[in-house]
Structure formats: structure tokens, C-alpha cells
Design a protein around this motif. Structure first.
Motif, mmCIF file in Angstrom:
data_model
loop_
_atom_site.group_PDB
_atom_site.id
_atom_site.type_symbol
_atom_site.label_atom_id
_atom_site.label_comp_id
_atom_site.label_asym_id
_atom_site.label_seq_id
_atom_site.Cartn_x
_atom_site.Cartn_y
_atom_site.Cartn_z
ATOM 1 N N TRP A 280 1.486 -1.446 0.203
ATOM 2 C CA TRP A 280 -0.040 -0.199 0.363
ATOM 3 C C TRP A 280 1.103 0.973 -0.142
ATOM 4 N N ILE A 281 0.662 2.015 -0.618
ATOM 5 C CA ILE A 281 1.348 3.209 -1.190
ATOM 6 C C ILE A 281 0.239 4.989 -1.085
ATOM 7 N N GLY A 282 -0.797 4.296 -0.872
ATOM 8 C CA GLY A 282 -1.431 5.359 -0.694
ATOM 9 C C GLY A 282 -1.348 5.970 0.237
ATOM 10 N N ASP A 283 -1.927 6.735 1.064
ATOM 11 C CA ASP A 283 -1.939 8.259 2.162
ATOM 12 C C ASP A 283 -2.789 6.819 3.157
ATOM 13 N N SER A 284 -2.452 7.534 4.454
ATOM 14 C CA SER A 284 -2.479 7.047 5.633
ATOM 15 C C SER A 284 -2.509 5.755 5.506
ATOM 16 N N SER A 285 -2.822 4.564 6.548
ATOM 17 C CA SER A 285 -2.529 3.380 6.515
ATOM 18 C C SER A 285 -3.201 2.390 5.763
ATOM 19 N N LEU A 286 -2.849 1.077 5.584
ATOM 20 C CA LEU A 286 -4.071 0.284 4.368
ATOM 21 C C LEU A 286 -5.495 -0.120 5.055
ATOM 22 N N ASP A 287 -5.139 -0.423 7.015
ATOM 23 C CA ASP A 287 -6.258 -1.020 6.946
ATOM 24 C C ASP A 287 -6.898 0.325 7.389
ATOM 25 N N LEU A 288 -6.537 0.947 8.138
ATOM 26 C CA LEU A 288 -7.330 2.740 8.070
ATOM 27 C C LEU A 288 -8.045 3.156 6.421
ATOM 28 N N ALA A 289 -7.315 3.127 5.534
ATOM 29 C CA ALA A 289 -7.906 3.406 4.324
ATOM 30 C C ALA A 289 -8.717 2.530 3.726
ATOM 31 N N VAL A 290 -9.239 1.304 4.301
ATOM 32 C CA VAL A 290 -9.771 0.427 3.459
ATOM 33 C C VAL A 290 -11.462 -0.013 4.643
ATOM 34 N N GLY A 291 -11.129 0.109 5.341
ATOM 35 C CA GLY A 291 -12.156 0.522 6.756
ATOM 36 C C GLY A 291 -13.419 -0.296 6.442
ATOM 37 N N ASP A 292 -13.888 -0.251 6.047
ATOM 38 C CA ASP A 292 -15.245 -0.850 5.973
ATOM 39 C C ASP A 292 -15.601 -1.399 4.138
ATOM 40 N N GLY A 293 -15.239 -1.137 3.280
ATOM 41 C CA GLY A 293 -14.743 -0.960 1.901
ATOM 42 C C GLY A 293 -14.138 0.315 1.480
ATOM 43 N N LEU A 294 -13.246 0.060 0.441
ATOM 44 C CA LEU A 294 -12.515 1.306 -0.741
ATOM 45 C C LEU A 294 -12.758 1.105 -1.025
ATOM 46 N N GLU A 295 -13.643 2.386 -2.553
ATOM 47 C CA GLU A 295 -13.726 1.921 -3.465
ATOM 48 C C GLU A 295 -12.186 2.572 -4.163
ATOM 49 N N LEU A 296 -12.005 2.086 -5.652
ATOM 50 C CA LEU A 296 -11.013 2.488 -6.090
ATOM 51 C C LEU A 296 -10.870 2.093 -7.879
ATOM 52 N N TYR A 297 -9.595 1.619 -7.865
ATOM 53 C CA TYR A 297 -10.039 0.967 -9.744
ATOM 54 C C TYR A 297 -8.557 0.530 -9.331
ATOM 55 N N VAL A 298 -9.103 -0.750 -10.899
ATOM 56 C CA VAL A 298 -8.146 -1.913 -10.620
ATOM 57 C C VAL A 298 -7.715 -3.099 -11.487
ATOM 58 N N ARG A 299 -6.370 -3.343 -11.814
ATOM 59 C CA ARG A 299 -5.786 -3.645 -13.597
ATOM 60 C C ARG A 299 -5.351 -4.851 -13.090
ATOM 61 N N PRO A 308 -13.593 -0.145 -11.983
ATOM 62 C CA PRO A 308 -13.836 0.325 -10.994
ATOM 63 C C PRO A 308 -13.693 -1.420 -9.757
ATOM 64 N N ALA A 309 -13.911 -1.287 -8.531
ATOM 65 C CA ALA A 309 -13.777 -2.003 -7.858
ATOM 66 C C ALA A 309 -13.806 -1.356 -6.308
ATOM 67 N N TRP A 310 -14.087 -2.575 -5.311
ATOM 68 C CA TRP A 310 -14.045 -2.197 -4.014
ATOM 69 C C TRP A 310 -13.302 -3.316 -3.782
ATOM 70 N N LEU A 311 -11.881 -3.266 -2.155
ATOM 71 C CA LEU A 311 -10.840 -3.473 -2.011
ATOM 72 C C LEU A 311 -11.755 -3.697 -0.174
ATOM 73 N N ARG A 312 -11.605 -4.809 0.237
ATOM 74 C CA ARG A 312 -12.036 -5.233 1.530
ATOM 75 C C ARG A 312 -11.431 -6.058 2.282
ATOM 76 N N ASP A 321 -13.724 -6.747 -5.236
ATOM 77 C CA ASP A 321 -14.732 -7.538 -6.026
ATOM 78 C C ASP A 321 -15.261 -6.637 -6.501
ATOM 79 N N LEU A 322 -15.065 -6.948 -8.028
ATOM 80 C CA LEU A 322 -15.150 -5.910 -9.452
ATOM 81 C C LEU A 322 -16.230 -5.626 -9.825
ATOM 82 N N VAL A 323 -16.550 -4.247 -10.028
ATOM 83 C CA VAL A 323 -18.197 -4.132 -10.375
ATOM 84 C C VAL A 323 -18.029 -4.501 -11.456
ATOM 85 N N ALA A 324 -17.610 -5.212 -12.413
ATOM 86 C CA ALA A 324 -18.426 -5.824 -13.892
ATOM 87 C C ALA A 324 -17.953 -6.802 -14.433
ATOM 88 N N GLY A 325 -17.056 -7.663 -13.744
ATOM 89 C CA GLY A 325 -16.016 -8.647 -13.565
ATOM 90 C C GLY A 325 -14.733 -8.634 -14.340
#
Length: 380
Positions: A280-299, A308-312, A321-325
């Protein structure tokens, strides 16, 4: 300095800007037949080209023998990954453990203030003085997928001068600097597989990956036989060696039973990914950033656009969880996190795909932007 146009132009550009530049080339493997093979990187000819460029721009040049380290960290892990049914990305491990690990440590020992490479990606300074990893301006050349494992500490020391350039602009700069490699072809093969036949490397190091087995459908019916799971990757259609009225694709590999499971294209669609070795190289710590679920984009592959996806965080593991699969999600590949789907998005980190599964019936995933929660680490 790999001997290619990108790293050569990087060195020449920094030299022209007044920096005290030292060129380093890594000898990573026994060159053998790769020495004169077009399209193979890090080979003997490339070392010669790097030395020629260093002489041309007037900088010292050194060749460091990293063969044993490269064999242990990259080649052996590559073979092990294939033998366990994965599809590895050796360039990621090379960047993580060799270039931004061992080489960066060597740069510090030399008293350098920065390690510059020819990667097409950018490093941007943030208001708090730290640095963010950002996609290249040229989307077709962007190499951020291969650098997701870079740490915050490493980013402070790394520089990527080509991040805002196109390949054409890089070559034009190389011609302006009168570099002999200005029109040199890009490397395309895995550097330690000069023949392009990776199964030869895997078979030599992991003979069990070449043991025969069955090709079966989703119900376990035997459709044919194979000469080793190493010959297959998830999503593969051609070269299965079986007859079928409808197209069949590799859905998964089962190394314990040496089975290759095939099925229709619809069965390739995966919606949930489980990750290992998350960085994780985003802001704050990974667990704090993810919380109950983090909206982001994945490759999920280097050739695909972020979606688009959710990281949990679930029971101590990380799930996407991938929005479109996605079709053909393969264990061993990387799943890289971004704060935007296009442009010079910020890289938030990523992990290696451990497993994937289709979404449970009657469940749905809300697309990022549909909820009011902002994306952690977003810029602007």
C-alpha cells in the motif's frame, strides 16, 4: 542502464541538466545465446551498448554481477510459480527485489542522492514532502502495473525522468544526444528466456511441472490429456489439443492432481479476487484507508485498463470485488490499485492474485462514484 534507448536517454538527459551521473548495468544471468538475439534485454550486446552510451555522454559506467541474487529471487520464483499453476510476472519481482532493492542499496552506498530509471511512470511530490507514484502521460507506455510493489521509502529515492514523455519524444531526445541506441528495438521477451520458450526454463528447474495429466470439463469428465500444466495459462483457448464443437477456455489449473479444467467463455467471468503480499502506497495506513470498504480502480493484467472495484479486509485477508467482473483472472498476476480509471492516476498499491471466484447469486457491487465516500489517496 540496460543498454536500451529509455535508460540511455535518461542518463544523457540528467547529464545534460548538470547532474553527476554514474551508469550502472546489471549482469543478471548467463547470456549464452541471448547475446545476439534481437528483442532480448540485459544480454551481452546490451552491456556493450550501455558502455558505448556512457562513453558518448562522458559518465563512468560499471557492470555489477547480480546473477546469483537474480537466479534466487526471480528465476527460481518464476519456475515455482508456474509449477504451482500460476502465471507469474517476473518483471515485478525483478523491480521489487533486484532493481529497487539491491541496486537501490548499492546506489546509497555510492553516496548517490537518487536512483533514476527509464521506466514510463512518474513520481510526484506531495504537500507533506512524500512522493506518489503516478501513471505515465503516455497510456500506451505506462509501466505502473510493474511497479506497484514499490514502497514509500523507495519512492523518496527514485526518479523517473521519462514519465511525461512519449516513446517518440524519447527517441528524438536520443537522436539529439547522438546516442547509438536511438533507433534500437525495444526488448519484448522475458530477459532470461531468450528463446521465448519459458517452458524450457520451468522444465529444467521444476520437472514436476512437465508431468502429464488430464484435461477435464467442469463436471470432471476427461476430454484429453496434456504433457504438463506449465503449457497452459488461465484464459487460454488455442493449443488445448482437444476437439470440441464449442470454444473451450482454460478456467483453472490444479497442480496437485495435474488437471487442466476447461469450459465455456462464460465460466471465465470472475467477480471476486483474493490477494496476497499486498503493498500500500496510498495515504494513511492500509487498514485505515480500507475501513469498511474502499472504492478504487484495479488492473488485473498489464494490458487491461483499470476498472471499478471495492477493496475490503476480510478475516485478515484482502478481497477485491469487481463491479463488472473480468475474464481470465489468473493466480500469480498482479491486481494493481489506482485512484482513477484513466489519465495520470495515482497508484495506491496492489497485490498478487491468490485466487478468484464468480460472484454469489443475487449479489451486486456498487460502482465507485455511486456512493458519496471519496477515494482515499485521490489527488486533485
Amino acid at each position: 542502464m540496460s543498454g536500451g534507448v529509455d535508460s540511455s536517454t535518461t542518463a544523457a538527459l540528467l547529464k545534460s541538466e548538470g547532474y553527476d551521473v554514474v551508469g550502472i548495468t546489471l549482469q543478471l544471468y548467463d547470456h549464452g545465446e541471448a547475446i545476439h538475439r534481437k528483442g532480448a534485454c540485459c544480454a551481452g550486446q546490451d552491456i556493450h551498448d550501455a558502455r558505448t552510451v556512457a562513453d558518448r555522454i562522458g559518465i563512468p559506467h560499471y557492470v555489477l554481477d547480480y546473477e546469483s541474487r537474480f537466479r534466487e529471487q526471480v528465476i527460481d520464483s518464476f519456475a515455482t510459480s508456474y509449477a504451482t499453476g500460476e502465471t507469474p510476472v517476473p518483471c515485478i519481482e525483478c523491480n521489487r527485489s533486484i532493481k529497487f532493492g539491491d541496486l537501490l542499496a548499492t546506489a546509497r552506498e555510492l553516496g548517490a542522492q537518487a536512483l533514476a530509471t527509464g521506466h514510463y511512470v512518474s513520481s510526484r511530490r506531495l504537500p507533506d514532502g512524500s512522493r506518489a507514484l503516478v501513471c505515465a502521460a503516455d497510456a500506451d507506455r505506462d509501466q505502473s502495473y510493474f511497479l506497484f510493489a514499490t514502497t514509500r521509502e523507495q519512492l523518496q529515492f527514485l526518479r523517473f525522468p521519462l514519465g511525461d514523455m512519449t516513446k517518440a519524444q524519447t527517441r528524438e531526445l536520443a537522436r539529439r544526444f547522438d546516442l547509438s541506441v536511438a533507433d534500437k528495438h525495444d526488448s519484448q521477451d522475458i530477459c532470461f528466456v531468450p528463446t521465448g520458450r519459458y517452458t524450457e526454463v520451468v522444465g529444467r528447474l521444476k520437472p514436476n511441472a512437465m508431468e502429464p495429466g488430464d484435461i477435464v470439463d467442469l463436471d470432471g469428465r476427461v476430454l484429453g490429456h496434456h504433457q504438463g500444466i506449465v503449457h497452459f495459462t488461465v484464459g487460454q483457448r488455442r493449443g488445448l489439443g482437444i476437439a470440441s464443437q464449442a470454444p473451450l477456455y482454460v478456467l483453472r489449473l490444479e497442480p496437485a492432481t495435474r488437471r487442466v479444467v476447461v469450459g465455456p467463455r462464460a465460466a471465465m467471468r470472475m467477480d471476486r479476487i483474493w490477494l496476497r503480499d499486498v503493498n500500500w502506497i496510498g495515504d494513511s495506513s492500509l487498514d485505515l484507508a480500507v475501513g469498511d470498504g474502499l472504492e478504487l480502480y484495479v488492473r488485473v493484467r498489464s494490458t487491461r485498463r483499470p476498472q471499478p472495484a471495492w477493496l475490503r479486509a476480510v478475516d485478515g485477508e484482502y478481497q477485491v470485488d469487481l463491479v463488472a467482473g473480468e475474464d481470465g483472472v489468473s493466480p500469480g498476476q498482479a491486481c494493481v490499485f489506482y485512484d482513477a480509471p484513466e489519465g495520470q492516476a495515482r497508484v495506491l498499491g496492489g497485490g498478487f492474485i491468490k485466487s478468484a471466484e464468480p460472484r454469489a447469486a443475487n449479489s451486486a457491487v456498487i460502482a465507485p462514484g455511486a456512493a458519496a465516500r471519496p477515494i482515499a489517496g485521490a489527488h486533485g
